[in-house]
Write an enzyme that holds these catalytic residues in place. Sequence first.
Site, short mmCIF file in Angstrom:
data_model
loop_
_atom_site.label_atom_id
_atom_site.label_comp_id
_atom_site.label_asym_id
_atom_site.label_seq_id
_atom_site.Cartn_x
_atom_site.Cartn_y
_atom_site.Cartn_z
N ASP A 1 0.96 -1.23 0.09
CA ASP A 1 0.00 -0.04 0.03
C ASP A 1 0.89 1.43 0.27
O ASP A 1 2.05 1.21 0.05
CB ASP A 1 -1.01 0.01 1.18
CG ASP A 1 -0.09 -0.22 2.66
OD1 ASP A 1 0.94 -0.49 2.44
OD2 ASP A 1 -1.01 -0.48 3.51
N GLU B 1 -9.41 -1.31 5.14
CA GLU B 1 -10.50 -0.85 6.37
C GLU B 1 -11.75 -1.87 6.65
O GLU B 1 -12.12 -2.35 5.51
CB GLU B 1 -10.59 0.61 6.42
CG GLU B 1 -9.41 1.59 6.14
CD GLU B 1 -8.65 1.64 7.53
OE1 GLU B 1 -8.84 0.72 8.50
OE2 GLU B 1 -7.82 2.81 7.91
N ASP C 1 -7.96 -2.22 14.21
CA ASP C 1 -9.05 -2.55 13.73
C ASP C 1 -9.55 -3.60 12.75
O ASP C 1 -10.60 -3.78 12.10
CB ASP C 1 -9.67 -1.12 13.18
CG ASP C 1 -9.02 -0.72 11.94
OD1 ASP C 1 -7.98 -1.52 11.53
OD2 ASP C 1 -9.52 0.15 11.30
N HIS D 1 -7.75 -4.13 9.87
CA HIS D 1 -7.21 -4.18 8.66
C HIS D 1 -5.93 -4.54 8.24
O HIS D 1 -5.08 -4.91 9.25
CB HIS D 1 -7.43 -2.60 8.22
CG HIS D 1 -6.18 -1.74 8.79
ND1 HIS D 1 -6.20 -0.85 9.50
CD2 HIS D 1 -4.83 -1.76 8.42
CE1 HIS D 1 -5.04 -0.02 9.84
NE2 HIS D 1 -4.22 -0.67 9.21
C1 GLP Z 1 -0.59 0.47 8.67
C2 GLP Z 1 -0.20 -0.49 7.49
C3 GLP Z 1 -0.50 -2.04 7.65
C4 GLP Z 1 0.00 -2.24 8.97
C5 GLP Z 1 -0.65 -1.70 10.01
C6 GLP Z 1 -0.20 -1.97 11.37
O1 GLP Z 1 -1.97 0.90 8.64
N1 GLP Z 1 -0.63 0.06 6.08
O2 GLP Z 1 0.11 -2.46 6.60
O3 GLP Z 1 -0.21 -3.59 8.91
O4 GLP Z 1 -0.40 -0.27 10.04
O5 GLP Z 1 0.95 -1.16 11.82
P1 GLP Z 1 2.07 -1.65 12.97
O6 GLP Z 1 2.58 -2.79 12.36
O7 GLP Z 1 2.82 -0.36 13.08
O8 GLP Z 1 1.18 -2.07 14.03
#
Ligand code: GLP
Length: 260
Positions: A66, A142, A135, A137
Site C-alpha cells: 500500500d 479498512e 481494527d 485491517h
Molecule cells: C498500517 C499499514 C499496515 C500495517 C498496519 C499495522 O496501517 N498500512 O500494512 O499492518 O499499519 O501497523 P503496525 O505494524 O505499525 O502496528
Amino acid sequence: MEVVIAPPAQLARLAADAVEELLRSRPTAVLGLATGSSPLAVYDELARRHAQDGLSFARARAFMLDEYVGLAADHPERYRNVIEKEIASRVDFAPGAVQGPDGLADDVRAACAAYERAIVDAGGVDLQILGIGTDGHVAFNEPGSSLASRTRIKTLTRQTREDNARFFGGDVAQVPTHCLTQGLATIMSARHLVLLATGRGKAEAVHQLAEGPVSAMWPATVLQHHPHVTVLVDDAAASRLQLADYYRETFAAKPGWQGL
Ligand code: GLP
C-alpha cells in the site's frame, strides 16, 4: 491457519526463515513487503542474513502492499521510502525490482489497474509479509472493505490515522486521508501469507482474525479462506485467543521437517 505464539525475537527469526527457505530454493521468488512496525525485526534479520550469511535478493522481486496518496516523493513517511530505508537498501535487490502503488499518479484508477497487472505479470506473490491494524485491517483494507477487492483508493479511518500519527510527529492532521492499497482478493492471491502481530493492542484483532466469523467488519478474517497462512504473535497479542493452549501445544509438537 497456523498460529505460532512466541517471543518477538523468535517470531522475526521464523518469518526470516520462511523468506530464506523460499529464496534459497527459488532465487527468482516474488516477495510481498509490508510497512508498519510489525515487520521491522524481520527486515533487520533479513539484512543481517544478507550481510553475514550471503542471503541474496539479487534475482528476487517485491511488491509493496500500500501507499499514502499525495505524500511528496521525498517525504520520509511515503511507504516507498520507508521500504527503501528498512529493507530494500539493506539487501541486494536489483534496481527497479521493488514496486509499489503510485500514490502520486494523476490517473489513480489506471495506476491501480497497472499495479494489479504488474503483480500478475511477475507470476504472483510467493510470500506476503503482513501486519494487522488494531481494527483488523490488512494493508489499508479498512473495515467494510469488500472481501473481493483489488488494488484501489481507500479513505483511512480516524482510528488508523490516529494509530499512524506517531510516524507524523504525533499530529493526526499530518496523516494523509487517502491511500492506495492492494485489495483483499489481491492479498489472497499470494501463495503464502505470513502475518506478524505483537502487543496487547492487537489482541482483539488477532482473536477475530483467527477465531471470529469472517466479516468485512474485521477484514483480516478473510484470511481464514486462504490455504496457507502463518500467524506469528507474541503472548500479549495472543492474550484473547480462545485456543491459545492448543496453538502452543501444536507448535511444540510440530515435526521438525515441516517448516512454516
Ligand atoms: C498500517 C499499514 C499496515 C500495517 C498496519 C499495522 O496501517 N498500512 O500494512 O499492518 O499499519 O501497523 P503496525 O505494524 O505499525 O502496528
